[in-house]
Design a protein around this motif. Structure first.
Motif, mmCIF file in Angstrom:
data_model
loop_
_atom_site.group_PDB
_atom_site.id
_atom_site.type_symbol
_atom_site.label_atom_id
_atom_site.label_comp_id
_atom_site.label_asym_id
_atom_site.label_seq_id
_atom_site.Cartn_x
_atom_site.Cartn_y
_atom_site.Cartn_z
ATOM 1 N N TYR A 108 -36.030 24.385 12.418
ATOM 2 C CA TYR A 108 -37.339 23.743 12.501
ATOM 3 C C TYR A 108 -37.465 22.805 13.701
ATOM 4 O O TYR A 108 -38.538 22.269 13.956
ATOM 5 C CB TYR A 108 -37.655 22.974 11.212
ATOM 6 N N ALA A 138 -32.434 22.340 9.833
ATOM 7 C CA ALA A 138 -32.941 21.296 10.734
ATOM 8 C C ALA A 138 -33.005 21.822 12.163
ATOM 9 O O ALA A 138 -33.965 21.562 12.895
ATOM 10 C CB ALA A 138 -32.059 20.052 10.659
ATOM 11 N N ILE A 191 -35.233 18.618 4.395
ATOM 12 C CA ILE A 191 -35.151 18.983 5.804
ATOM 13 C C ILE A 191 -36.437 19.673 6.256
ATOM 14 O O ILE A 191 -36.960 19.384 7.331
ATOM 15 C CB ILE A 191 -33.928 19.888 6.069
ATOM 16 N N ASP A 232 -38.773 17.193 7.060
ATOM 17 C CA ASP A 232 -38.288 16.269 8.097
ATOM 18 C C ASP A 232 -38.114 14.846 7.555
ATOM 19 O O ASP A 232 -38.520 13.872 8.168
ATOM 20 C CB ASP A 232 -39.260 16.273 9.286
ATOM 21 N N ASN A 233 -37.469 14.738 6.388
ATOM 22 C CA ASN A 233 -37.318 13.437 5.740
ATOM 23 C C ASN A 233 -35.837 13.129 5.524
ATOM 24 O O ASN A 233 -35.278 13.402 4.460
ATOM 25 C CB ASN A 233 -38.083 13.425 4.412
ATOM 26 N N TYR A 234 -35.215 12.539 6.540
ATOM 27 C CA TYR A 234 -33.792 12.227 6.448
ATOM 28 C C TYR A 234 -33.501 11.201 5.363
ATOM 29 O O TYR A 234 -32.468 11.276 4.698
ATOM 30 C CB TYR A 234 -33.239 11.738 7.787
ATOM 31 N N HIS A 278 -36.049 19.853 14.054
ATOM 32 C CA HIS A 278 -36.091 18.443 13.636
ATOM 33 C C HIS A 278 -34.894 17.720 14.247
ATOM 34 O O HIS A 278 -33.876 17.507 13.597
ATOM 35 C CB HIS A 278 -36.083 18.328 12.115
ATOM 36 N N VAL A 320 -33.422 14.405 12.523
ATOM 37 C CA VAL A 320 -32.691 14.720 11.292
ATOM 38 C C VAL A 320 -31.384 15.432 11.634
ATOM 39 O O VAL A 320 -30.330 15.121 11.078
ATOM 40 C CB VAL A 320 -33.563 15.581 10.347
#
Length: 181
Positions: free
Chosen positions: A146, A143, A78, A81-83, A148, A151
């Motif tokens: 941040y 999430a 998270i 930012d990588n779902y 995001h 996500v």
């Protein structure tokens, strides 16, 4: 060729000030990759290495391992930012713990239904979406912290439950325990 010693590799953490994160801020991630090989593989977007560390080494990486900030590999996916990496970790967790977790929750629900709330045993298996870091943030609340949005939205969609349907109209429930904690 030299063989790489894998026994115990996945449980060793990086040490030193260089690898530690400054207090949480949405502006900078710094040089922080989570202190463990699994977290580093997650941050570096290396799905094959993540699968290798979790499933194939002599001493597999612990999906629950928390670094000095209390972050797990789930949290690190998270932060970066990588779902897709988060989804991979969830898939691996479900393969390893999913059935036992469902049975545990079914037993807890049966006790609640019988009115035995005081007799509820502690959870042996905690769902990764409820793991909190040192700042009391779950992956979902991280999430949000941040910002995001993509996500965050995907995580909410993943957890929604259908409550009812009437023709083309549906009502979904979005559990917010991970935010309210």
């Amino acid at each position: 060729l030299h063989s790489f010693p894998t026994r115990g590799f996945s449980e060793r953490g990086a040490v030193g000030a260089f690898f530690r994160r400054a207090p949480p801020s949405a502006e900078s991630k710094g040089c922080y990759f989570g202190e463990y090989p699994l977290s580093f593989a997650v941050c570096a977007n290396q799905p094959e290495m993540v699968q290798y560390l979790v499933l194939e080494v002599d001493l597999p990486a612990d999906l629950y391992a928390k670094d000095s900030n209390g972050n797990t590999a789930f949290h690190m996916s998270i932060v970066f930012d990588n779902y897709n990496m988060y989804a991979l970790l969830m898939h691996l967790w479900e393969g390893l713990y999913g059935r036992a977790y469902q049975e545990q929750e079914k037993r807890r629900q049966e006790l609640l239904t019988k009115g035995c709330a005081g007799a509820l045993p502690l959870r042996d298996i905690v769902h990764p979406e409820f793991l909190q870091n040192r700042d009391a943030l779950t992956p979902l609340s991280l999430a949000a912290f941040y910002g995001h949005k993509r996500v965050f939205d995907l995580m909410l969609e993943r957890n929604k439950r259908l409550q009812w349907t009437y023709g083309p109209v549906t009502c979904d429930i979005y559990p917010l325990e991970q935010l309210d904690g």
